[in-house]
Design a protein around this motif. Structure first.
Motif, PDB file in Angstrom:
ATOM      1  N   TYR A  97      10.771  -7.441  -6.609  1.00  0.00           N
ATOM      2  CA  TYR A  97      10.575  -7.328  -8.050  1.00  0.00           C
ATOM      3  C   TYR A  97      11.928  -7.029  -8.684  1.00  0.00           C
ATOM      4  CZ  TYR A  97       5.774  -6.638  -6.473  1.00  0.00           C
ATOM      5  OH  TYR A  97       4.554  -6.785  -5.861  1.00  0.00           O
ATOM      6  N   ARG A  98      12.222  -7.735  -9.759  1.00  0.00           N
ATOM      7  CA  ARG A  98      13.548  -7.603 -10.363  1.00  0.00           C
ATOM      8  C   ARG A  98      13.437  -7.635 -11.885  1.00  0.00           C
ATOM      9  NH1 ARG A  98      17.847 -11.717  -8.014  1.00  0.00           N
ATOM     10  NH2 ARG A  98      17.347 -10.452  -6.170  1.00  0.00           N
ATOM     11  N   LEU A  99      14.125  -6.672 -12.527  1.00  0.00           N
ATOM     12  CA  LEU A  99      14.263  -6.670 -13.979  1.00  0.00           C
ATOM     13  C   LEU A  99      15.710  -6.989 -14.312  1.00  0.00           C
ATOM     14  CD1 LEU A  99      12.307  -3.422 -15.010  1.00  0.00           C
ATOM     15  CD2 LEU A  99      11.409  -5.718 -14.632  1.00  0.00           C
ATOM     16  N   THR A 100      15.913  -8.014 -15.110  1.00  0.00           N
ATOM     17  CA  THR A 100      17.249  -8.347 -15.569  1.00  0.00           C
ATOM     18  C   THR A 100      17.326  -8.080 -17.069  1.00  0.00           C
ATOM     19  OG1 THR A 100      16.841 -10.663 -16.181  1.00  0.00           O
ATOM     20  CG2 THR A 100      17.221 -10.198 -13.850  1.00  0.00           C
ATOM     21  N   ASN A 101      18.448  -8.366 -17.658  1.00  0.00           N
ATOM     22  CA  ASN A 101      18.574  -8.186 -19.101  1.00  0.00           C
ATOM     23  C   ASN A 101      17.917  -9.318 -19.883  1.00  0.00           C
ATOM     24  OD1 ASN A 101      20.502  -9.996 -18.119  1.00  0.00           O
ATOM     25  ND2 ASN A 101      21.859  -9.649 -19.855  1.00  0.00           N
ATOM     26  N   GLN A 102      17.290 -10.285 -19.164  1.00  0.00           N
ATOM     27  CA  GLN A 102      16.644 -11.400 -19.830  1.00  0.00           C
ATOM     28  C   GLN A 102      15.168 -11.569 -19.485  1.00  0.00           C
ATOM     29  OE1 GLN A 102      18.901 -14.955 -19.021  1.00  0.00           O
ATOM     30  NE2 GLN A 102      20.855 -14.045 -19.667  1.00  0.00           N
ATOM     31  N   ARG A 103      14.753 -11.147 -18.277  1.00  0.00           N
ATOM     32  CA  ARG A 103      13.399 -11.457 -17.847  1.00  0.00           C
ATOM     33  C   ARG A 103      12.939 -10.541 -16.719  1.00  0.00           C
ATOM     34  NH1 ARG A 103      14.845 -17.100 -14.570  1.00  0.00           N
ATOM     35  NH2 ARG A 103      16.750 -16.296 -13.602  1.00  0.00           N
ATOM     36  N   VAL A 104      11.618 -10.625 -16.428  1.00  0.00           N
ATOM     37  CA  VAL A 104      11.002  -9.951 -15.284  1.00  0.00           C
ATOM     38  C   VAL A 104      10.757 -11.013 -14.225  1.00  0.00           C
ATOM     39  CG1 VAL A 104       9.077  -8.558 -14.479  1.00  0.00           C
ATOM     40  CG2 VAL A 104       9.885  -8.306 -16.821  1.00  0.00           C
ATOM     41  N   MET A 105      11.174 -10.740 -12.982  1.00  0.00           N
ATOM     42  CA  MET A 105      11.089 -11.747 -11.928  1.00  0.00           C
ATOM     43  C   MET A 105      10.322 -11.197 -10.732  1.00  0.00           C
ATOM     44  SD  MET A 105      15.066 -13.023 -12.051  1.00  0.00           S
ATOM     45  CE  MET A 105      14.794 -14.295 -10.819  1.00  0.00           C
ATOM     46  N   VAL A 106       9.518 -12.064 -10.102  1.00  0.00           N
ATOM     47  CA  VAL A 106       8.792 -11.744  -8.875  1.00  0.00           C
ATOM     48  C   VAL A 106       9.111 -12.825  -7.850  1.00  0.00           C
ATOM     49  CG1 VAL A 106       6.558 -11.418  -7.772  1.00  0.00           C
ATOM     50  CG2 VAL A 106       6.929 -10.582 -10.095  1.00  0.00           C
ATOM     51  N   LYS A 107       9.720 -12.427  -6.749  1.00  0.00           N
ATOM     52  CA  LYS A 107      10.019 -13.352  -5.661  1.00  0.00           C
ATOM     53  C   LYS A 107       9.169 -12.995  -4.456  1.00  0.00           C
ATOM     54  CE  LYS A 107      14.813 -14.345  -6.984  1.00  0.00           C
ATOM     55  NZ  LYS A 107      16.222 -14.390  -6.517  1.00  0.00           N
ATOM     56  N   SER A 108       8.569 -14.005  -3.820  1.00  0.00           N
ATOM     57  CA  SER A 108       7.713 -13.769  -2.667  1.00  0.00           C
ATOM     58  C   SER A 108       7.692 -15.011  -1.800  1.00  0.00           C
ATOM     59  CB  SER A 108       6.290 -13.405  -3.125  1.00  0.00           C
ATOM     60  OG  SER A 108       5.716 -14.471  -3.872  1.00  0.00           O
ATOM     61  N   GLY A 109       7.061 -14.875  -0.621  1.00  0.00           N
ATOM     62  CA  GLY A 109       6.911 -16.017   0.272  1.00  0.00           C
ATOM     63  C   GLY A 109       7.787 -15.913   1.491  1.00  0.00           C
ATOM     64  N   VAL A 110       7.175 -16.026   2.678  1.00  0.00           N
ATOM     65  CA  VAL A 110       7.926 -16.000   3.933  1.00  0.00           C
ATOM     66  C   VAL A 110       8.440 -17.397   4.266  1.00  0.00           C
ATOM     67  CG1 VAL A 110       7.813 -15.469   6.393  1.00  0.00           C
ATOM     68  CG2 VAL A 110       6.551 -14.056   4.759  1.00  0.00           C
ATOM     69  N   ILE A 111       7.540 -18.372   4.237  1.00  0.00           N
ATOM     70  CA  ILE A 111       7.911 -19.752   4.544  1.00  0.00           C
ATOM     71  C   ILE A 111       8.163 -20.526   3.252  1.00  0.00           C
ATOM     72  CG2 ILE A 111       7.158 -21.888   5.647  1.00  0.00           C
ATOM     73  CD1 ILE A 111       5.470 -20.166   7.538  1.00  0.00           C
ATOM     74  N   ARG A 112       7.180 -20.518   2.372  1.00  0.00           N
ATOM     75  CA  ARG A 112       7.319 -21.172   1.073  1.00  0.00           C
ATOM     76  C   ARG A 112       7.720 -20.122   0.041  1.00  0.00           C
ATOM     77  NH1 ARG A 112       5.463 -25.805  -1.504  1.00  0.00           N
ATOM     78  NH2 ARG A 112       5.057 -25.552  -3.740  1.00  0.00           N
ATOM     79  N   LYS A 113       8.900 -20.246  -0.500  1.00  0.00           N
ATOM     80  CA  LYS A 113       9.419 -19.271  -1.446  1.00  0.00           C
ATOM     81  C   LYS A 113       8.853 -19.523  -2.842  1.00  0.00           C
ATOM     82  CE  LYS A 113      12.145 -17.213   1.490  1.00  0.00           C
ATOM     83  NZ  LYS A 113      11.931 -15.807   1.876  1.00  0.00           N
ATOM     84  N   ASN A 114       8.390 -18.453  -3.475  1.00  0.00           N
ATOM     85  CA  ASN A 114       7.880 -18.516  -4.839  1.00  0.00           C
ATOM     86  C   ASN A 114       8.727 -17.626  -5.733  1.00  0.00           C
ATOM     87  OD1 ASN A 114       5.599 -20.148  -4.088  1.00  0.00           O
ATOM     88  ND2 ASN A 114       4.628 -18.302  -3.280  1.00  0.00           N
ATOM     89  N   ASN A 115       9.078 -18.143  -6.895  1.00  0.00           N
ATOM     90  CA  ASN A 115       9.879 -17.399  -7.862  1.00  0.00           C
ATOM     91  C   ASN A 115       9.202 -17.520  -9.224  1.00  0.00           C
ATOM     92  OD1 ASN A 115      11.823 -16.019  -9.225  1.00  0.00           O
ATOM     93  ND2 ASN A 115      13.440 -17.534  -8.952  1.00  0.00           N
ATOM     94  N   VAL A 116       8.544 -16.430  -9.667  1.00  0.00           N
ATOM     95  CA  VAL A 116       7.825 -16.419 -10.935  1.00  0.00           C
ATOM     96  C   VAL A 116       8.518 -15.425 -11.853  1.00  0.00           C
ATOM     97  CG1 VAL A 116       5.570 -16.127 -12.030  1.00  0.00           C
ATOM     98  CG2 VAL A 116       5.703 -16.886  -9.650  1.00  0.00           C
ATOM     99  N   TYR A 117       8.653 -15.778 -13.123  1.00  0.00           N
ATOM    100  CA  TYR A 117       9.325 -14.878 -14.061  1.00  0.00           C
ATOM    101  C   TYR A 117       8.736 -15.035 -15.453  1.00  0.00           C
ATOM    102  CZ  TYR A 117      11.891 -19.122 -15.376  1.00  0.00           C
ATOM    103  OH  TYR A 117      12.220 -20.376 -15.782  1.00  0.00           O
ATOM    104  N   MET A 118       9.039 -14.044 -16.296  1.00  0.00           N
ATOM    105  CA  MET A 118       8.612 -14.063 -17.688  1.00  0.00           C
ATOM    106  C   MET A 118       9.689 -13.404 -18.533  1.00  0.00           C
ATOM    107  SD  MET A 118       5.114 -12.566 -19.461  1.00  0.00           S
ATOM    108  CE  MET A 118       4.085 -13.501 -18.320  1.00  0.00           C
ATOM    109  N   HIS A 119      10.116 -14.091 -19.603  1.00  0.00           N
ATOM    110  CA  HIS A 119      11.126 -13.541 -20.494  1.00  0.00           C
ATOM    111  C   HIS A 119      10.517 -12.433 -21.363  1.00  0.00           C
ATOM    112  CE1 HIS A 119      13.222 -17.276 -19.372  1.00  0.00           C
ATOM    113  NE2 HIS A 119      14.328 -16.597 -19.649  1.00  0.00           N
ATOM    114  N   TYR A 120      11.348 -11.494 -21.759  1.00  0.00           N
ATOM    115  CA  TYR A 120      10.852 -10.337 -22.518  1.00  0.00           C
ATOM    116  C   TYR A 120      10.253 -10.738 -23.857  1.00  0.00           C
ATOM    117  CZ  TYR A 120      13.425  -7.557 -19.097  1.00  0.00           C
ATOM    118  OH  TYR A 120      13.877  -6.995 -17.936  1.00  0.00           O
ATOM    119  N   ASN A 121      10.797 -11.784 -24.486  1.00  0.00           N
ATOM    120  CA  ASN A 121      10.271 -12.180 -25.792  1.00  0.00           C
ATOM    121  C   ASN A 121       8.911 -12.878 -25.701  1.00  0.00           C
ATOM    122  OD1 ASN A 121      11.147 -14.517 -24.603  1.00  0.00           O
ATOM    123  ND2 ASN A 121      12.447 -15.182 -26.291  1.00  0.00           N
TER     124      ASN A 121
END
Length: 218
Positions: A97-121
């Motif tokens: 789980y990662r918070l940046t100055n632009q968005r919230v990000m969720v990275k997961s997956g052992v074999i198939r990598k998934n990267n889901v995010y949502m901007h603060y606005n």
């Protein structure tokens, strides 16, 4: 795990906060499986003994290798449980789980990598839910709802959910001043050189009247 101002040089995006799900909560099923493995190993000889008794009672009717089948069966169950535990650990390691100055990000997956995010606005609402176990371990689930078709982003078993919610709310309001780091300090030798190069101000000389007043006040 807290990392401040790790900058992405390509986009100017800074990582303000980074963590994983709470280990003891996420791996509670793995702990349960490990207990089963220990019980199977502890009672292994007892299970084989009962299998031998069963084979002796059915040997007059049918010829079935009960002892051999039971031995292989228990070993296969133990192996599958250990592989399942390893998969749980790898899944936990791969989730981030990662918070940046632009968005919230969720990275997961052992074999198939998934990267889901949502901007603060895009964030419209935030909901925190905690089970009894999560309350004890100071963790919880944060569900973030977006404005487009009620899309959502879930941060499961995240440590200190209240503090993370406050961070997200501050970023939504555009208040990231608490995440700014101080400018790097200059080396001590450089500071000393700068001080030595600074012109010394002459001491202010007292006037005659001030010296006269001071003399009589003493």
């Amino acid at each position: 795990m807290l990392r401040i101002n790790r900058r992405n040089s390509d986009s100017g995006e800074r990582v303000l906060f980074e963590t994983r799900p709470r280990l003891i909560v996420r791996l509670k099923s793995a702990i349960f499986k490990f207990i089963i493995v220990l019980l199977l190993l502890y009672f292994f000889t007892t299970i084989i003994r009962y299998a031998a008794l069963l084979q002796g009672s059915v040997s007059t009717i049918v010829t079935v290798p009960v002892v051999t089948g039971t031995t292989y069966g228990v070993l296969i169950i133990i192996l599958l449980l250990l592989m399942w535990i390893l998969w749980n650990i790898l899944s936990w390691r791969s989730e981030n789980y990662r918070l940046t100055n632009q968005r919230v990000m969720v990275k997961s997956g052992v074999i198939r990598k998934n990267n889901v995010y949502m901007h603060y606005n895009k964030i419209q609402d935030i909901i925190i839910s905690q089970s009894i176990t999560e309350r004890i371990t100071n963790s919880g689930d944060i569900e973030i709802f977006g404005g487009h078709d009620r899309t959502s982003l879930i941060l499961e078993d995240i440590p200190n959910p209240g503090e993370v919610e406050n961070m997200i709310n501050r970023m939504i309001e555009g208040d990231d001043s608490e995440f700014e780091t101080n400018p790097p300090e200059e080396p001590q030798s450089a500071q000393n050189n700068l001080r030595s190069k600074k012109p010394q101000k002459p001491e202010k000389r007292q006037s005659v009247m001030e010296e006269y007043d001071k003399k009589f006040k003493l």
